[in-house]
Design an enzyme around this catalytic site. Sequence first.
Site, PDB file in Angstrom:
ATOM      1  N   ASN A 206      35.013  45.663  41.918  1.00 30.11           N
ATOM      2  CA  ASN A 206      35.639  47.383  42.108  1.00 30.11           C
ATOM      3  C   ASN A 206      36.772  47.574  41.467  1.00 30.11           C
ATOM      4  O   ASN A 206      37.429  48.272  41.705  1.00 30.11           O
ATOM      5  CB  ASN A 206      35.979  46.973  43.732  1.00 30.11           C
ATOM      6  CG  ASN A 206      36.999  46.004  44.112  1.00 30.11           C
ATOM      7  OD1 ASN A 206      37.614  45.464  43.470  1.00 30.11           O
ATOM      8  ND2 ASN A 206      37.254  46.164  45.395  1.00 30.11           N
TER       9      ASN A 206
ATOM     10  N   HIS B 209      39.454  45.378  40.885  1.00 28.27           N
ATOM     11  CA  HIS B 209      40.876  44.830  41.488  1.00 28.27           C
ATOM     12  C   HIS B 209      41.331  43.925  40.324  1.00 28.27           C
ATOM     13  O   HIS B 209      40.459  43.148  39.688  1.00 28.27           O
ATOM     14  CB  HIS B 209      40.922  44.321  42.893  1.00 28.27           C
ATOM     15  CG  HIS B 209      39.965  42.979  43.155  1.00 28.27           C
ATOM     16  ND1 HIS B 209      38.958  42.948  44.130  1.00 28.27           N
ATOM     17  CD2 HIS B 209      40.308  42.003  42.620  1.00 28.27           C
ATOM     18  CE1 HIS B 209      38.416  41.651  43.998  1.00 28.27           C
ATOM     19  NE2 HIS B 209      39.281  41.008  43.065  1.00 28.27           N
TER      20      HIS B 209
ATOM     21  N   GLU C  33      43.646  45.761  45.512  1.00 25.97           N
ATOM     22  CA  GLU C  33      42.560  46.369  45.946  1.00 25.97           C
ATOM     23  C   GLU C  33      42.620  47.748  45.560  1.00 25.97           C
ATOM     24  O   GLU C  33      43.828  48.532  45.592  1.00 25.97           O
ATOM     25  CB  GLU C  33      41.959  46.107  47.256  1.00 25.97           C
ATOM     26  CG  GLU C  33      41.662  45.186  47.744  1.00 25.97           C
ATOM     27  CD  GLU C  33      40.298  44.300  47.309  1.00 25.97           C
ATOM     28  OE1 GLU C  33      39.697  45.072  46.338  1.00 25.97           O
ATOM     29  OE2 GLU C  33      39.685  43.620  47.920  1.00 25.97           O
TER      30      GLU C  33
ATOM     31  N   ASP D  64      47.379  34.546  43.433  1.00 22.65           N
ATOM     32  CA  ASP D  64      47.046  34.880  45.023  1.00 22.65           C
ATOM     33  C   ASP D  64      46.807  33.838  45.630  1.00 22.65           C
ATOM     34  O   ASP D  64      46.564  32.450  45.164  1.00 22.65           O
ATOM     35  CB  ASP D  64      45.979  36.067  44.995  1.00 22.65           C
ATOM     36  CG  ASP D  64      45.064  35.998  44.013  1.00 22.65           C
ATOM     37  OD1 ASP D  64      44.729  34.912  43.624  1.00 22.65           O
ATOM     38  OD2 ASP D  64      44.323  36.627  43.837  1.00 22.65           O
TER      39      ASP D  64
HETATM   40  C1  GLP Z   1      38.942  37.197  43.154  1.00 22.57           C
HETATM   41  C2  GLP Z   1      40.226  36.806  42.719  1.00 22.57           C
HETATM   42  C3  GLP Z   1      40.669  37.673  41.363  1.00 22.57           C
HETATM   43  C4  GLP Z   1      39.552  37.371  40.281  1.00 22.57           C
HETATM   44  C5  GLP Z   1      38.319  38.155  41.077  1.00 22.57           C
HETATM   45  C6  GLP Z   1      36.987  37.893  40.354  1.00 22.57           C
HETATM   46  O1  GLP Z   1      38.669  37.497  44.468  1.00 22.57           O
HETATM   47  N1  GLP Z   1      41.252  37.397  43.469  1.00 22.57           N
HETATM   48  O2  GLP Z   1      41.855  36.801  40.757  1.00 22.57           O
HETATM   49  O3  GLP Z   1      39.638  37.842  39.103  1.00 22.57           O
HETATM   50  O4  GLP Z   1      38.196  37.950  42.261  1.00 22.57           O
HETATM   51  O5  GLP Z   1      36.450  36.547  40.364  1.00 22.57           O
HETATM   52  P1  GLP Z   1      35.534  35.976  39.853  1.00 22.57           P
HETATM   53  O6  GLP Z   1      36.075  35.446  38.485  1.00 22.57           O
HETATM   54  O7  GLP Z   1      34.998  34.552  40.517  1.00 22.57           O
HETATM   55  O8  GLP Z   1      34.170  36.843  39.294  1.00 22.57           O
END
Ligand code: GLP
Length: 241
Positions: free
Chosen positions: A134, A136, A141, A67
């Site tokens: 949440n 995702h 989402e 992403d």
């Molecule tokens: C982000 C990314 C995800 C990631 C998630 C958790 O927004 N789009 O790919 O897995 O949220 O992030 P973190 O690893 O910083 O907790």
Amino acid sequence: MIYKVYDNTDELNREAASHFEEVLTSVESPVLGLATGSTPVGLYKELIKLCKDEKISFKNASSFNLDEYVGLDAAHDQSYAYFMRQNLFDHVDINIENTHVPSGLGDNDKVCADYNAELEKHVVDIQILGIGSNGHIAFNEPGTSFDAVTHVVNLTEQSITDNARFFDSIDDVPKQAITMGLKNIYASKKIILIAMGENKADAVKMLIEDAPNTDAPCSILQNHDNVVVLLDSAAASKLTK
Ligand code: GLP
């Protein structure tokens, strides 16, 4: 889906790296699915070490990131393109031409269509995933169809709040992203999902114990036959089974 719980996050990251090592040393032209966020940083450090020790090489590898934020160019220090260079690409022998991160600055519909077309030509051998609080995965989402391919998403308040820690203020967090869809992610041959910390415990419960449903996007992974979930004890603390 198998899951393992670790007291020691170094061990967890080494285990994650060993799955990548296996692919990188056995597949002729490996296709890697890569993620951003704080979760995969330890894995990337292990991979950099393995590459410097000449145990693995990325020379024949290509990669697809999950992403990117809409509105941030690749030079912005919070763009996922920048993150990948800083945390992995600049430190290993990958050919940058073979790395793919969707552009946050193009014509969004065209960027999504082109990314899907490129993904259709490749099969990801191994995909690393984190998870949102949440539930995702990538930026799919809650409510996203399991059939979704790469698309533009309006980020939830929860995701904006969670990611605000990386920006000067919450107002600087982009409100949209381009994300691979759940169908693209599901097409990977093997998936390694890492979750660490208490704020992931509810999402991990959805991932492992909820029946697959679109309110818990991560739950699609229960239907996949090659998923390894690596957890620290805080992230596993709400599991009942
Ligand atoms: C982000 C990314 C995800 C990631 C998630 C958790 O927004 N789009 O790919 O897995 O949220 O992030 P973190 O690893 O910083 O907790």
